[in-house]
Write a protein that holds these residues in place. Structure first.
Motif, short mmCIF file in Angstrom:
data_model
loop_
_atom_site.label_atom_id
_atom_site.label_comp_id
_atom_site.label_asym_id
_atom_site.label_seq_id
_atom_site.Cartn_x
_atom_site.Cartn_y
_atom_site.Cartn_z
N ASP A 147 -20.36 21.12 -22.87
CA ASP A 147 -20.68 22.31 -23.36
C ASP A 147 -21.14 22.48 -24.62
N PHE A 174 -17.11 27.34 -15.58
CA PHE A 174 -16.07 26.75 -14.90
C PHE A 174 -14.98 26.86 -16.21
N VAL A 175 -15.35 26.15 -17.43
CA VAL A 175 -14.27 26.09 -18.41
C VAL A 175 -13.95 27.46 -18.91
N HIS A 222 -23.61 18.73 -9.04
CA HIS A 222 -24.04 17.55 -9.75
C HIS A 222 -25.50 17.16 -9.44
N HIS A 245 -15.23 18.50 -20.62
CA HIS A 245 -16.54 19.48 -20.36
C HIS A 245 -16.57 20.51 -21.21
N HIS A 277 -20.49 24.25 -15.19
CA HIS A 277 -19.20 23.76 -15.82
C HIS A 277 -19.11 24.62 -17.07
N ARG A 278 -20.13 25.20 -17.66
CA ARG A 278 -19.80 26.26 -18.82
C ARG A 278 -19.02 27.27 -18.26
N HIS A 338 -21.59 11.91 -19.88
CA HIS A 338 -20.75 12.74 -19.19
C HIS A 338 -20.15 11.66 -18.02
N PRO A 349 -11.15 17.41 -11.73
CA PRO A 349 -10.41 18.34 -12.35
C PRO A 349 -8.87 18.36 -12.14
N HIS A 353 -14.07 22.78 -7.14
CA HIS A 353 -14.90 21.47 -7.42
C HIS A 353 -15.28 20.57 -6.45
N PHE A 380 -11.21 19.40 -18.48
CA PHE A 380 -11.48 20.59 -19.31
C PHE A 380 -11.79 20.21 -20.46
#
Length: 358
Positions: A283, A99-100, A87, A279, A96-97, A240, A270, A79, A276
C-alpha cells in the motif's frame, strides 16, 4: 535487517498525523510488542457470526467455514473466499488497502490497540533474505521469530508467533518456509497458471525482484497508468507475489502436512501476521506512486474477472476482464467488516482512512 530496522510506521488515528520526514521510523520494542499483542488478541476473539461466503465453493475451492475458529481465522477465511475476485483484477490494490485498514480498526475496537500500524520494508532484506536479521528476533513478546523447523512441517519455533494457532485449511501452527526459487512449484500447481511462465521465470530467485532500485523504478514508472503500475508490482514474478512465495509456508498458501485434498495457492496467506506488514508495504508503494504524479492520484482502471483463459486474453486484460470496475464499485467484504467503495479508499489521507506513511 532486523525487525526494528525494516519496519516503518503507518500513522493513523482519529486525526490526520503528518510525518516529519519520509524515512521509516523504527518502532520501539514496546510498539512492536503492542502490535503483536493486538494480533494475538484478535486470534483469541471468537468467530464473527456475520461472516458469509459469497463465492461459490466450486470456484473458490476452499473448505467449509469453521464456526469454531477464531476471529483471526475469519480474517483469513474471507480472503480465501474472495481470492478469485481480489487478485489479478482491478480490486487488488483497493481491496488490500481496505483490508489492512479494517484489521487495524478491529485491533482498535476489540483490543484497544493505539499504536501506528507498521509496514515491512523488505527491500532492505532482499539482498540476503534468508540470513537477514529480520528473522533473528526470538523475543517471545516483540519478535516475529525465525524460519520454521523443516522436521516439524516448517512450524515457527521461536518468537512471539511460535505455535500461533490457525484453523485453515485445517488446524495447524503458523509455518514459514524459506523458498528461494518458488515459481516452478507455483506453476506446477495448476495448468492454468503454468501457461503464464517461461523457463527463465521458473528459475528466477524471488528476492531478485524486490530490491530498492526495482521498487523505486516501479514508483517512478507508468505515471497515470493504473494498469501498468499494478502489473509492474504484481506480475507473475513481481514484488508482491515474490515476498509471499519466498517466505513460504502460510504466507505462500502452501498446504500443511496434516491437510488432505488441499489445493495450494495464496488463499490463506493472511494466516501469517506478516501478511499485513507486507500489504502495508504494498500500500505504501501505491501511495508513493499516487503522490509522485498528479495524474496517478486518481488513476483507476480494471475488471472484475480474472482473465486466465489464455495468454492473449490475459495480455488484453492483465488486471481483470469485464464487467469493468469503477470508483463507485463496492469493495467485497463477505460481511466481515464495514464496507465502502473503491473511491472511498483512493485517497488514504482523506475520508475514513486518514493516515500517512513515514
Amino acid at each position: 535487517m532486523g525487525f526494528i530496522s525494516t519496519l516503518g510506521v503507518l500513522l493513523s488515528g482519529a486525526l490526520l498525523v503528518v510525518a516529519n520526514d519520509t524515512e521509516c521510523t523504527n518502532p520501539t520494542v514496546h510498539e512492536r510488542a503492542a502490535w503483536i499483542s493486538a494480533v494475538k488478541c484478535l486470534a483469541a476473539n471468537p468467530h464473527n457470526p456475520d461472516l458469509i461466503a459469497t463465492v461459490n465453493s466450486s470456484i473458490s475451492q476452499i473448505p467449509a467455514m469453521n464456526t469454531s475458529a477464531s476471529f483471526w481465522d475469519d480474517i483469513s477465511y474471507m480472503h480465501m473466499d474472495l481470492n478469485v475476485k481480489i487478485h489479478q483484477t482491478g480490486m487488488f490494490l483497493p481491496f488490500h488497502r481496505w483490508f489492512v485498514h479494517s484489521v487495524e480498526q478491529a485491533m482498535i475496537d476489540k483490543c484497544g490497540f493505539s499504536g501506528g500500524f507498521p509496514y515491512w520494508n523488505w527491500t532492505i532484506d532482499a539482498p540476503d533474505f534468508y540470513t537477514s536479521s529480520w528473522w533473528q528476533d526470538s523475543d517471545p513478546e516483540s519478535g516475529i521469530g525465525g524460519w520454521g523447523d523443516p522436521d516439524k512441517d516448517y512450524e515457527v519455533q521461536d518468537g512471539a508467533f511460535a505455535g500461533f494457532p490457525l484453523a485453515y485449511p485445517s488446524y495447524h501452527p503458523l509455518r514459514h518456509q524459506y523458498t528461494a526459487q518458488p515459481f516452478a512449484a507455483f506453476a506446477a500447481s495448476s495448468p492454468t497458471i503454468a501457461q503464464f511462465f517461461n523457463s527463465t521465470m521458473l528459475e528466477t530467485f524471488a528476492n531478485s525482484t524486490f530490491h530498492t532500485d526495482q521498487i523505486a523504478a516501479i514508483i517512478a514508472g507508468n505515471p497515470g497508468d493504473y494498469v501498468g503500475f499494478q502489473q509492474s508490482l504484481d506480475n507473475w514474478i513481481g514484488a508482491h507475489g515474490s515476498v509471499h512465495a519466498i517466505t513460504g509456508g502460510d504466507l505462500a498458501g502452501t498446504c500443511p502436512a496434516t491437510t488432505d485434498d488441499c489445493i495450494p495457492g495464496n488463499k490463506w496467506s493472511p494466516n501469517s501476521p506478516l501478511f499485513f506488514l507486507h500489504h502495508a508495504m504494498i500500500d505504501k508503494i501505491w501511495s508513493d506512486w499516487q503522490n509522485l504524479n498528479g495524474t496517478s492520484a486518481t488513476a483507476f482502471y480494471g475488471g472484475s474477472v480474472q482473465a486466465f483463459d489464455n495468454t492473449t486474453y490475459f495480455a488484453e486484460y492483465p488486471n481483470g476482464a469485464p464487467p469493468m470496475l469503477n470508483t463507485s464499485s463496492q469493495i467485497y467484504t463477505d460481511n466481515m467488516f464495514p464496507g465502502g467503495t473503491i473511491g472511498d479508499v483512493m485517497n488514504h489521507t482523506a475520508g475514513y482512512l486518514c493516515y500517512v506513511y513515514e
